[in-house]
Design a protein around this motif. Structure first.
Motif, PDB file in Angstrom:
ATOM      1  N   TYR A   1       4.295   7.824 -11.226  1.00 30.11           N
ATOM      2  CA  TYR A   1       2.904   7.051 -11.448  1.00 30.11           C
ATOM      3  C   TYR A   1       1.941   7.569 -10.603  1.00 30.11           C
ATOM      4  O   TYR A   1       0.669   7.911 -11.228  1.00 30.11           O
ATOM      5  CB  TYR A   1       2.916   5.654 -11.713  1.00 30.11           C
ATOM      6  N   TYR A   2       1.952   7.537  -9.429  1.00 30.27           N
ATOM      7  CA  TYR A   2       0.784   7.966  -8.720  1.00 30.27           C
ATOM      8  C   TYR A   2       0.303   9.514  -8.838  1.00 30.27           C
ATOM      9  O   TYR A   2      -0.986   9.586  -9.176  1.00 30.27           O
ATOM     10  CB  TYR A   2       1.268   8.188  -7.146  1.00 30.27           C
TER      11      TYR A   2
ATOM     12  N   THR B   1     -11.700   3.674  -9.453  1.00 27.97           N
ATOM     13  CA  THR B   1     -10.319   2.994  -9.362  1.00 27.97           C
ATOM     14  C   THR B   1     -10.048   3.192 -10.975  1.00 27.97           C
ATOM     15  O   THR B   1     -10.694   2.709 -11.797  1.00 27.97           O
ATOM     16  CB  THR B   1     -10.647   1.538  -8.977  1.00 27.97           C
TER      17      THR B   1
ATOM     18  N   HIS C   1       0.817  -1.334  -0.077  1.00 26.31           N
ATOM     19  CA  HIS C   1      -0.191  -0.188  -0.113  1.00 26.31           C
ATOM     20  C   HIS C   1       0.872   1.402   0.028  1.00 26.31           C
ATOM     21  O   HIS C   1       1.627   1.586   0.865  1.00 26.31           O
ATOM     22  CB  HIS C   1      -0.769   0.081   1.251  1.00 26.31           C
TER      23      HIS C   1
ATOM     24  N   SER D   1      -3.214  10.043 -10.723  1.00 32.34           N
ATOM     25  CA  SER D   1      -4.241  10.880  -9.920  1.00 32.34           C
ATOM     26  C   SER D   1      -4.841  11.961 -10.950  1.00 32.34           C
ATOM     27  O   SER D   1      -5.769  12.479 -10.802  1.00 32.34           O
ATOM     28  CB  SER D   1      -3.598  11.305  -8.785  1.00 32.34           C
TER      29      SER D   1
ATOM     30  N   LEU E   1      -5.296   2.072  -8.409  1.00 30.47           N
ATOM     31  CA  LEU E   1      -5.170   3.469  -7.720  1.00 30.47           C
ATOM     32  C   LEU E   1      -6.724   3.536  -7.327  1.00 30.47           C
ATOM     33  O   LEU E   1      -7.706   3.750  -8.136  1.00 30.47           O
ATOM     34  CB  LEU E   1      -4.827   4.241  -8.724  1.00 30.47           C
TER      35      LEU E   1
ATOM     36  N   LEU F   1      -2.594   3.820  -3.833  1.00 32.75           N
ATOM     37  CA  LEU F   1      -2.083   2.875  -5.034  1.00 32.75           C
ATOM     38  C   LEU F   1      -1.662   1.501  -4.200  1.00 32.75           C
ATOM     39  O   LEU F   1      -0.851   1.801  -3.230  1.00 32.75           O
ATOM     40  CB  LEU F   1      -0.930   3.679  -5.484  1.00 32.75           C
ATOM     41  N   ARG F   2      -2.170   0.710  -4.687  1.00 30.13           N
ATOM     42  CA  ARG F   2      -2.089  -0.716  -4.465  1.00 30.13           C
ATOM     43  C   ARG F   2      -0.925  -1.525  -5.494  1.00 30.13           C
ATOM     44  O   ARG F   2      -1.640  -1.639  -6.663  1.00 30.13           O
ATOM     45  CB  ARG F   2      -3.466  -1.593  -4.023  1.00 30.13           C
TER      46      ARG F   2
ATOM     47  N   TYR G   1       0.696   5.405   0.077  1.00 28.12           N
ATOM     48  CA  TYR G   1      -0.101   6.782   0.169  1.00 28.12           C
ATOM     49  C   TYR G   1       0.594   7.715  -0.007  1.00 28.12           C
ATOM     50  O   TYR G   1       2.195   7.647   0.133  1.00 28.12           O
ATOM     51  CB  TYR G   1      -0.818   6.813   1.751  1.00 28.12           C
TER      52      TYR G   1
ATOM     53  N   THR H   1      -5.938   8.798  -1.117  1.00 27.15           N
ATOM     54  CA  THR H   1      -6.095   7.927  -2.334  1.00 27.15           C
ATOM     55  C   THR H   1      -4.871   6.801  -2.205  1.00 27.15           C
ATOM     56  O   THR H   1      -3.697   7.231  -1.772  1.00 27.15           O
ATOM     57  CB  THR H   1      -5.707   8.888  -3.550  1.00 27.15           C
TER      58      THR H   1
END
Length: 279
Positions: free
Chosen positions: A108-109, A180, A90, A113, A249, A151-152, A92, A149
């Motif tokens: 990437y996050y 998602t 996980h 987003s 995400l 991101l996994r 954040y 939010t």
């Protein structure tokens, strides 16, 4: 109606995209801004990470819910009794990330987003006025500067033959969040339950971008946008020897955002996490 594959660059993409979300809870984009090369690099680098013992040095924090979740503490989908066959990490905005992986995954996050904000504006613009009136604030604004939010980075390991009977990679479930964003995994398996109750494969050509509605948008829209059940089925034949990487995400509003008369983001999230048994 099946899940629609929509070219992000065409003039009527927003309308087609939202129509698919409305009918199935899912839509798939092609020719989108997320570079396939970046996704492939993330999958490769994180697979290397999952194949090391270093992952245990960043075991998840039960209070903050960031870090590495082993198969032993993996999720059990709501209504199921067997844990999913997966491990994951996980991420954040404020959370821990292994130093050698941080720059790429943070980039990437931010990129994903930003795209999510645009897609939420598509959803709002193509909603009926009575649905728009239910939103306590503009949908893109709900995720602005949010710390929530998630991101996994998901790894579904190759099968060993020792898997628990009846367990699958991801049991049927709905997502908790607004929407998602999911680059197609490197292996198939994702299915969505359609209105007639049948399960259908989600178009998952490597390079597709899959978007689905979560419970929070269903709540905020008064049920207009459906949060539909989906699952990841087990591989067969030679595919059982392959790892499957996935990168959802989960777009969450700020904690204080009012979703409905009964729920803020925070109250809804806590309710669902308790149901999942992770808090």
């Amino acid at each position: 109606m099946d899940v629609q594959v929509v070219d992000y660059t065409v003039a009527d993409a927003p309308e087609k995209f939202v129509e698919s979300l409305r009918e199935t809870g899912f839509a798939v984009l092609t020719n989108h801004p997320i570079q396939q090369q970046l996704v492939e690099s993330i999958y490769s680098n994180w697979l290397d990470f999952f194949n090391t013992e270093a992952k245990h040095d960043v075991a998840f924090d039960p209070e903050k819910q960031d870090g590495y979740f082993s198969p032993d503490v993996s999720e059990t989908a709501k209504g199921h009794t067997k844990k999913d066959i997966k491990e994951y990490y996980h991420i954040y905005p404020w959370g821990r990330v292994p130093a050698e992986l941080e720059e790429e995954i943070r980039g990437y996050y931010q990129k994903a987003s930003g795209l999510a904000g645009e897609l939420l504006s598509w959803i709002e613009a193509n909603s009926p006025e009575e649905v728009k009136a239910k939103f306590s604030e503009p949908l893109p604004n709900m995720i602005k500067d949010t710390p929530n939010t998630l991101l996994r980075v998901l790894h579904y390991p190759p099968f060993t033959g020792e898997e628990e009977a009846g367990a699958i990679r991801a049991g049927a479930h709905e997502d908790i969040n607004l929407i998602t964003i999911l680059p197609a995994a490197n292996e198939p398996g994702l299915q969505v339950q359609l209105k007639d109750g049948n399960w259908a494969d989600v178009p998952c050509n490597f390079g597709n971008l899959i978007i689905n509605i979560g419970d929070m948008l269903q709540e905020a829209s008064g049920g207009y946008f459906p949060s539909t059940s989906h699952r990841v089925i087990n591989p067969t034949g030679g595919a059982q020897e392959n790892s499957r990487m996935s990168l959802p995400l989960f777009l969450h509003p700020r904690s204080e955002v009012q979703l409905s008369e009964r729920h803020t983001q925070h109250s809804y999230l806590m309710e669902r996490l308790k149901e999942l048994g992770v808090i």
